[in-house]
Design a protein around this motif. Sequence first.
Motif, PDB file in Angstrom:
ATOM      1  N   ALA A 134       0.831  -1.204   0.000  1.00 17.91           N
ATOM      2  CA  ALA A 134       0.000   0.000   0.000  1.00 17.91           C
ATOM      3  C   ALA A 134       0.869   1.259   0.000  1.00 17.91           C
ATOM      4  O   ALA A 134       0.568   2.230  -0.700  1.00 17.91           O
ATOM      5  N   LEU A 135       1.943   1.242   0.773  1.00 19.73           N
ATOM      6  CA  LEU A 135       2.842   2.396   0.787  1.00 19.73           C
ATOM      7  C   LEU A 135       3.548   2.571  -0.556  1.00 19.73           C
ATOM      8  O   LEU A 135       3.772   3.700  -1.005  1.00 19.73           O
ATOM      9  N   LEU A 136       3.894   1.458  -1.192  1.00 17.66           N
ATOM     10  CA  LEU A 136       4.555   1.554  -2.487  1.00 17.66           C
ATOM     11  C   LEU A 136       3.598   2.053  -3.573  1.00 17.66           C
ATOM     12  O   LEU A 136       4.038   2.665  -4.549  1.00 17.66           O
ATOM     13  N   ALA A 137       2.318   1.818  -3.407  1.00 20.46           N
ATOM     14  CA  ALA A 137       1.341   2.180  -4.431  1.00 20.46           C
ATOM     15  C   ALA A 137       0.726   3.565  -4.222  1.00 20.46           C
ATOM     16  O   ALA A 137      -0.082   3.998  -5.035  1.00 20.46           O
ATOM     17  N   VAL A 138       1.110   4.257  -3.162  1.00 18.93           N
ATOM     18  CA  VAL A 138       0.550   5.589  -2.884  1.00 18.93           C
ATOM     19  C   VAL A 138       0.914   6.542  -4.019  1.00 18.93           C
ATOM     20  O   VAL A 138       2.084   6.611  -4.430  1.00 18.93           O
ATOM     21  N   PRO A 139      -0.059   7.281  -4.536  1.00 21.97           N
ATOM     22  CA  PRO A 139       0.231   8.180  -5.657  1.00 21.97           C
ATOM     23  C   PRO A 139       0.984   9.454  -5.262  1.00 21.97           C
ATOM     24  O   PRO A 139       1.362  10.244  -6.109  1.00 21.97           O
TER      25      PRO A 139
ATOM     26  N   ALA B 168      12.536   8.582   0.128  1.00 20.92           N
ATOM     27  CA  ALA B 168      13.174   7.330  -0.266  1.00 20.92           C
ATOM     28  C   ALA B 168      13.281   6.350   0.895  1.00 20.92           C
ATOM     29  O   ALA B 168      13.159   5.133   0.710  1.00 20.92           O
ATOM     30  N   VAL B 169      13.465   6.862   2.103  1.00 24.18           N
ATOM     31  CA  VAL B 169      13.571   5.994   3.280  1.00 24.18           C
ATOM     32  C   VAL B 169      12.267   5.237   3.491  1.00 24.18           C
ATOM     33  O   VAL B 169      12.267   4.031   3.767  1.00 24.18           O
ATOM     34  N   VAL B 170      11.145   5.914   3.338  1.00 22.82           N
ATOM     35  CA  VAL B 170       9.839   5.282   3.526  1.00 22.82           C
ATOM     36  C   VAL B 170       9.630   4.206   2.462  1.00 22.82           C
ATOM     37  O   VAL B 170       9.144   3.107   2.749  1.00 22.82           O
ATOM     38  N   LEU B 171      10.003   4.517   1.224  1.00 26.02           N
ATOM     39  CA  LEU B 171       9.842   3.537   0.155  1.00 26.02           C
ATOM     40  C   LEU B 171      10.751   2.324   0.359  1.00 26.02           C
ATOM     41  O   LEU B 171      10.356   1.191   0.073  1.00 26.02           O
ATOM     42  N   SER B 172      11.944   2.549   0.855  1.00 26.29           N
ATOM     43  CA  SER B 172      12.849   1.435   1.142  1.00 26.29           C
ATOM     44  C   SER B 172      12.280   0.554   2.245  1.00 26.29           C
ATOM     45  O   SER B 172      12.286  -0.678   2.133  1.00 26.29           O
TER      46      SER B 172
END
Length: 60
Positions: free
Chosen positions: A11-16, A21-25
């Motif tokens: 869900a975090l990776l798909a947020v528009p 970058a830390v959050v995505l990692s």
Amino acid sequence: MGVSLASGGAALLAVPVTLPAVVLSLAGYAVVAGSVVTAVSQAVVADADPDAETMAADEQ
């Protein structure tokens, strides 16, 4: 637990919205960790069933 980690990370990776970058990692690691936990859980459950069937057959 594993499904929650994987789905939360996905869900975090798909947020528009653009996220740091830390959050995505961390989200990527959560997806991997959730997948591993789910796979191990399924393997343990699948491994336990044949033993139960064997014990039940031996008792008869």
